[in-house]
Design an enzyme around this catalytic site. Sequence first.
Site, mmCIF file in Angstrom:
data_model
loop_
_atom_site.group_PDB
_atom_site.id
_atom_site.type_symbol
_atom_site.label_atom_id
_atom_site.label_comp_id
_atom_site.label_asym_id
_atom_site.label_seq_id
_atom_site.Cartn_x
_atom_site.Cartn_y
_atom_site.Cartn_z
ATOM 1 C CB CYS C 18 -0.875 -0.177 1.123
ATOM 2 S SG CYS C 18 -2.132 -0.767 1.019
ATOM 3 N N PRO C 19 0.534 2.295 -0.633
ATOM 4 C CG PRO C 19 0.231 4.553 -1.680
ATOM 5 C CD PRO C 19 1.377 3.455 -0.755
#
Lengths: 242, 427, 80
Positions: C18-19
């Site tokens: 992530c992201p």
Amino acid sequence: METYLWITSVWGVYLTAIVFFGGMGWRIYEWSTTPKSAVRLGMFPKPKSGAGRFAKLLGDTFIAPQSAKIEPTMWTFAFAFHLAALGAFVGHGRLIKEFPVLPEMLGEAGMNTFAAWTGSIAGIVMLAGVLFWIARRTYGPFKNLSVPEDYLLLFLLLGVVVMGDHMRFVYGGTIHAGVYRDWFMSVLTFKPAFPSELLSSNVSVSLGTHMLFADLFLMYFPFSKLVHSIGAFSSNLVRSSE
Amino acid sequence: MDSQQLTTLTGVIDKKMNRQLKQYMDICARCAICKDACHQYVGTGDFKYLPARRAELIRQIYKKYFTKSGEFVPALYEARDPDDNLLDELYDSAYACTGCRRCMYYCPFSIDTAWILSVAKAILIAAGRGNEMLGQLADAAIFKGDNAEMFNDVMISGFEDIQEEVREITGNPNSRIPVNKEGADILYVALAGAHTIRPAAVIFEEAGENWTISMFEAANYGFFYGDTDKARLITKRYIDEAKRLGVKEIVVPECGHAYRVAEMFYEAWSKEPMPFKISHILEKVDEYIKSGRITVEKGLIEGKVTYHDPCQIGRNGGIFEQPRDIVKAVTDDFVDLIPNRQEQWCCGGGGGIVAMDEFKETRLASGSKKVEQLRASGASVLACPCENCRLQIEELNEMHGLGLQVWQVIDLVVAAMPLKGKKPVHV
Amino acid sequence: MSDETNIDLELDLKGLLCPLPMVKVSQNIGKVPVGGVIRAVATDPGAMADIPAWAKSTGNEVLQAEKEGGEFVFLVKRVK
């Protein structure tokens, strides 16, 4: 020829003084009345103490060691130019008052020889610096980055230096500082007059043209990128600020 | 150009104007010494990436609308309106810039091009030309902050899963990831990825730290996007959380800009003093190792290890030695990249550029210096405490067949800790 | 639900940290028509908050966000 001299070397000097000092004062006023950046823009490493940061500011401004490391050729020419310009500036102090000590040590002729040598070296180094910068701006990314201001300043500077060198190398042996001092002090004391040695010789053309370029250069100075001469202290201090 | 638009865009410069910006605009000599400092210019040879050129675009507007000389003789400065052509070029210059400030380091006047480009981004946003992806990432983060309760269960369930993994690694069934713990000393604000939480939790728990995990991530795409209001809101999420929990210290993860945003920018954005001590996690880990709160052993990491200074932590954050000391505590086979520390080359992955597909080619080309450095080091393991740097270097690693293992520093630490549980799989 | 929905694009986001899963969904949403659906499979638990938050703030719709074994499966509908 006398009219040319009156324009460039008397009235021009007064006008230049007004524009230059007024412009620089205005520039400093503008900078100092604009609020500082709220964001901390300093970078690392930086000295912990205020004195250390001040010392780093002086080093960064006068020596620019980082710039020397990344582009030594440019740095060498730039450093030599600025040093020579400083030497020339100090040398022009003879227009106001003969240096202390040196003439006693060297004698009058010795002093003139010394001035000829140092002035010649400074004049040549400055010329080399200006020519290097002009050449550098004629190709590749340097050319693409340049704007007319850059060429205008270099052109004016070239004029100042070439005509200064002309006086130094062509008339240096015959006309010494004392003659120019008579003229310059007359301007400073608001009783402008030209000594006969100047008027009776072709050096008046050189002086007039040297002064023409110097007037234009210094009048444009406060409105050009040359304000880095004072702004660099402040921006280099920010680099090491909290 | 449309006078309404012109007023808006020059208004942005007016609003952003401060002494430093004014001086940067006034004093640049266009000497181009910055040319060879920029990894993007060096890697691509593209004029638009030359730092002084990037700044020159803002200077052209400044000269025309903020100086008398530029107003009277615009041609002298090539001063011009912020029209579509200028904005097109400005977009590439500003959003491709990784904000590494290597150009500022070498500039004889220390001109901060990245700062000038923050004004450029504000202009682009006002013109409706802000980068869409960064804007979306920023908005998503703000949405999470405004609707924290909506994500509460998902976050907690995620932390519980990671807690299980932490217990397997430590071999201690009591290892925890404390959530919403009032009175904790430390609020650890990780990134969204579990890999930034797992090893940190192992270290905090083994050090016996009184800590709690944040419900938010430290990454700040509002900062990359160039909107200080959004950036402030994103950081405010965990500042408010820290106030609510009454912690003493906020620890940010192995992320470059997160540290700089919290330590250098937030006070200016929020116009209030930062009530907490901000630490980078590697500052804490270094303390733990030196004070004996955690134990690391040499010999568990194989191969020659090197370290890359992320620009926002090193040159722009001042953390040079702690990560090196940590790496040297886990291996005797350490070699520094050349140049290093404040002269370290930017890897090319900062500033949010890894999220912007349109700059992929530029980004990969801009890694050429980093590739040279890594090759020359002869290292087989790279420790690197920044997510964006790691993403970029992993891509370079694959593209150029460098055969490197790219590690978070805290992963190296966990791998070197004599723990009872099973060794974590390196991601 | 996934059995009945027409999938216009499959995204394998396994292993991405992530992201990035959110970034990839965002980069690809333009590739399906309005009303079209992306099926994305991620392994980073952060995506469970990231992708729905992205969808809400961009005005798209998450039809499904579920954990299946060690994977997180999303059905994202392009609304505009």
